[in-house]
Design an enzyme around this catalytic site. Structure first.
Site, PDB file in Angstrom:
ATOM      1  CG  ASN A  22      -2.256   0.573   0.965  1.00 26.72           C
ATOM      2  OD1 ASN A  22      -2.369   1.567   0.251  1.00 26.72           O
ATOM      3  ND2 ASN A  22      -3.287  -0.015   1.522  1.00 26.72           N
ATOM      4  CB  CYS A  23      -0.161   4.790  -0.354  1.00 24.11           C
ATOM      5  SG  CYS A  23       0.468   6.455  -0.124  1.00 24.11           S
ATOM      6  N   PRO A  24       2.978   4.350   0.885  1.00 21.84           N
ATOM      7  CG  PRO A  24       4.883   5.601   1.558  1.00 21.84           C
ATOM      8  CD  PRO A  24       3.779   4.696   2.094  1.00 21.84           C
TER       9      PRO A  24
END
Lengths: 173, 79
Positions: B16-18
């Site tokens: 997931n981000c980042p």
């Protein structure tokens, strides 16, 4: 950079909070900014300063975050979707509640593929993010330089502002 | 979908981000100019994020292919 060749964009952040939830924004933005080839500096002040300690164990308190969704990171899908209506009187007074909430949030983050704070901090260090630790906060809370990672640059408001004066992006977190 | 010939593959499935952007940056730094990275992600946010990263760093996003919750990005290292 194509359009802005020559001069790097600069981002200046202030990290003022040391809980698990609030530790994420400065480290996510700083590591991503560096990945986008910006020059990044973060001023860690007040409770944010604890994020630069050698050993970090940020916790999260549902008591002070009434909008936090209380969901379980395990069990069948339907169970995981339930938002548990836990009254503030319990989140604030039940011993161990903060530890449980912290553990649940960490499990949720891991399950969703979110990096840990330690990983993001390491990436910031690798990518030369300038980490400025607030001298005044160190004095007030009785920390010494040895409590912090070696990469910390110790300074005060003037050190940060000198960096921020040339920044394209500034944020207080 | 065009058939891009990738030089290297980076699988960011489940991340997931980042992280997809951070890992992409790290791999791209090691490529020679003109080489192509195929990055696979399951993060719907990666569609905008990879495009933004490419725009900012001057690398070329050749194509993003979305298929059944999987997003495949082809990035060409800048000159």
């Amino acid at each position: 950079m194509v359009e802005t060749a020559g001069k790097k964009k600069r981002m200046a952040l202030i990290a003022s909070k040391g809980t698990l939830d609030w530790a994420y924004p400065p480290f996510i933005l700083a590591s991503t900014g560096a990945a986008m080839e910006m020059e990044v500096g973060v001023f860690f002040t007040f409770y944010g300063l604890t994020l630069l300690k050698k050993e970090i164990s940020p916790k999260v308190s549902p008591h002070s975050n009434p909008a936090m969704p209380m969901k379980m990171p395990f069990g069948p899908d339907g169970f995981q979707q339930i938002e548990w209506p836990i009254p503030n009187i319990l989140t604030g007074n039940m011993p161990g509640f903060e530890t449980v909430a912290t553990s649940l949030m960490k499990q949720t983050f891991q399950k969703k593929g979110v990096a840990t704070i330690e990983e993001l901090r390491d990436i910031c260090i690798e990518s030369d993010v300038r980490l400025i630790g607030c001298q005044m906060t160190m004095d007030v809370f009785g920390f010494s330089k040895d409590d912090f990672i070696d990469e910390v640059d110790i300074g005060g408001a003037a050190t940060f502002l000198e960096f921020a004066a040339e920044a394209d992006i500034q944020m207080f977190i | 979908m065009t058939n891009w010939q990738e030089d290297i593959v980076l699988d960011c499935s489940g991340l997931n981000c980042p992280l997809p952007v951070l890992k992409t940056k790290k791999i791209m730094d090691g490529l020679d100019s003109g080489q192509v990275l195929k990055m696979i992600s399951t993060d719907p946010g990666s569609v905008n994020d990879v495009a933004a990263w490419a725009k900012r760093t001057g690398n070329e996003l050749l194509e993003t292919v979305a298929d059944a919750g999987e997003y495949t990005h082809f990035l060409k290292k800048r000159h």
